[in-house]
Design a protein around this motif. Structure first.
Motif, PDB file in Angstrom:
ATOM      1  N   LYS A 141      82.478 123.644 -45.352  1.00  0.00           N
ATOM      2  CA  LYS A 141      83.652 122.850 -45.025  1.00  0.00           C
ATOM      3  C   LYS A 141      83.332 121.441 -45.493  1.00  0.00           C
ATOM      4  CE  LYS A 141      85.022 125.426 -40.914  1.00  0.00           C
ATOM      5  NZ  LYS A 141      85.243 125.329 -39.458  1.00  0.00           N
TER       6      LYS A 141
ATOM      7  N   SER B 107      91.175 118.144 -55.454  1.00  0.00           N
ATOM      8  CA  SER B 107      90.133 119.076 -55.883  1.00  0.00           C
ATOM      9  C   SER B 107      89.209 118.316 -56.818  1.00  0.00           C
ATOM     10  CB  SER B 107      90.729 120.302 -56.575  1.00  0.00           C
ATOM     11  OG  SER B 107      91.390 119.917 -57.764  1.00  0.00           O
TER      12      SER B 107
ATOM     13  N   LYS C 172      92.827 117.440 -47.947  1.00  0.00           N
ATOM     14  CA  LYS C 172      94.121 116.843 -47.601  1.00  0.00           C
ATOM     15  C   LYS C 172      93.912 115.561 -46.815  1.00  0.00           C
ATOM     16  CE  LYS C 172      96.227 121.223 -47.612  1.00  0.00           C
ATOM     17  NZ  LYS C 172      97.191 122.042 -47.704  1.00  0.00           N
TER      18      LYS C 172
ATOM     19  N   GLY D 150      89.746 119.326 -44.353  1.00  0.00           N
ATOM     20  CA  GLY D 150      90.385 120.630 -44.462  1.00  0.00           C
ATOM     21  C   GLY D 150      90.043 121.413 -45.706  1.00  0.00           C
ATOM     22  N   GLY D 151      89.182 120.872 -46.535  1.00  0.00           N
ATOM     23  CA  GLY D 151      88.833 121.565 -47.764  1.00  0.00           C
ATOM     24  C   GLY D 151      87.442 122.158 -47.712  1.00  0.00           C
ATOM     25  N   GLN D 152      86.975 122.553 -48.890  1.00  0.00           N
ATOM     26  CA  GLN D 152      85.642 123.137 -49.011  1.00  0.00           C
ATOM     27  C   GLN D 152      84.917 122.510 -50.192  1.00  0.00           C
ATOM     28  OE1 GLN D 152      86.569 127.360 -49.437  1.00  0.00           O
ATOM     29  NE2 GLN D 152      85.947 127.674 -47.310  1.00  0.00           N
TER      30      GLN D 152
ATOM     31  N   THR E 209      96.972 116.998 -52.222  1.00  0.00           N
ATOM     32  CA  THR E 209      95.777 117.824 -52.072  1.00  0.00           C
ATOM     33  C   THR E 209      94.822 117.521 -53.230  1.00  0.00           C
ATOM     34  OG1 THR E 209      97.034 119.569 -50.996  1.00  0.00           O
ATOM     35  CG2 THR E 209      94.897 120.186 -51.898  1.00  0.00           C
TER      36      THR E 209
ATOM     37  N   THR F 158      87.754 121.916 -53.170  1.00  0.00           N
ATOM     38  CA  THR F 158      89.124 122.430 -53.123  1.00  0.00           C
ATOM     39  C   THR F 158      89.768 122.090 -51.783  1.00  0.00           C
ATOM     40  OG1 THR F 158      88.335 124.554 -52.278  1.00  0.00           O
ATOM     41  CG2 THR F 158      88.668 124.393 -54.660  1.00  0.00           C
ATOM     42  N   GLY F 159      91.080 121.954 -51.794  1.00  0.00           N
ATOM     43  CA  GLY F 159      91.881 121.894 -50.575  1.00  0.00           C
ATOM     44  C   GLY F 159      91.735 120.668 -49.703  1.00  0.00           C
TER      45      GLY F 159
ATOM     46  N   TRP G 190      89.832 112.415 -45.709  1.00  0.00           N
ATOM     47  CA  TRP G 190      90.327 113.634 -46.329  1.00  0.00           C
ATOM     48  C   TRP G 190      89.536 114.768 -45.708  1.00  0.00           C
ATOM     49  CZ3 TRP G 190      90.578 108.993 -48.419  1.00  0.00           C
ATOM     50  CH2 TRP G 190      91.756 108.636 -49.059  1.00  0.00           C
TER      51      TRP G 190
ATOM     52  N   ASP H 231      94.303 114.663 -57.842  1.00  0.00           N
ATOM     53  CA  ASP H 231      95.353 114.947 -56.877  1.00  0.00           C
ATOM     54  C   ASP H 231      96.336 115.884 -57.566  1.00  0.00           C
ATOM     55  OD1 ASP H 231      97.801 114.834 -55.383  1.00  0.00           O
ATOM     56  OD2 ASP H 231      97.253 112.865 -54.613  1.00  0.00           O
ATOM     57  N   ASP H 232      96.667 117.007 -56.924  1.00  0.00           N
ATOM     58  CA  ASP H 232      97.551 117.994 -57.552  1.00  0.00           C
ATOM     59  C   ASP H 232      99.017 117.591 -57.530  1.00  0.00           C
ATOM     60  OD1 ASP H 232      98.453 118.471 -54.959  1.00  0.00           O
ATOM     61  OD2 ASP H 232      97.786 120.556 -54.905  1.00  0.00           O
TER      62      ASP H 232
END
Length: 154
Positions: A121, A61, A100, A108-110, A59, A97-98, A106, A54-55
């Motif tokens: 996605k 990764s 949320k 919205g990321g890739q 978010t 990545t990304g 979770w 978690d950054d």
């Protein structure tokens, strides 16, 4: 005046350690942050260890920290990648990545499949009290994709 004995101090320290361990385990069970063993959805074999972090803003990764089985080749490179990861070492590569939070999921990321070099996605959710992570990669709509269930490592 309160006097502590060595055994009393040891019991208090043990209680604090157990409480901290339980608190960490509970926090981990609510988030995908942690170390995961990926399982190939076709063969059922373990493929890699992925560290999800978690950054600090929620978010997530994830990067490959070790290949497993036939994938444990430190010099393996992403020859099929078409972005900036082309010919980069797979070990240490960020593949998620990304991500949320979206309710208990979770999204919205890739996610990158380093075998094919394709970028999808991604969405994920926890199961089994946070011990399993269902990761779905898809193109367009979620129905057109595939899922893997990863196992949390301690």
């Amino acid at each position: 005046m309160t006097r502590f004995t060595a055994s009393g101090f040891a019991r208090a320290a043990l209680a604090c350690t157990l409480f901290a361990s339980a608190t960490i385990a509970m926090a981990q069970s609510n988030s995908p942050a942690g170390l995961w063993q990926t399982i190939d959805d076709s063969t059922g074999q373990a493929k890699a260890l992925v560290q999800i972090i978690d950054d600090g803003s929620g978010t997530l990764s994830g990067k490959i920290v070790q290949g497993l089985g036939q994938n444990n080749q430190p010099e393996r490179r992403c020859t099929a990648c078409t972005d900036s990861r082309k010919d980069q070492l797979i070990k240490g590569m960020t593949i998620i990545t990304g991500m949320k939070p979206d309710g208990s999921n979770w999204d919205g990321g890739q996610i990158l499949d380093p075998e094919s070099g394709k970028l999808y996605k991604c969405k994920m959710h926890l199961e089994d009290g946070g011990q399993k992570l269902v990761v779905r990669g898809y193109m367009g709509v979620s129905l057109l994709g595939r899922s893997q269930t990863w196992v949390r490592q301690q």
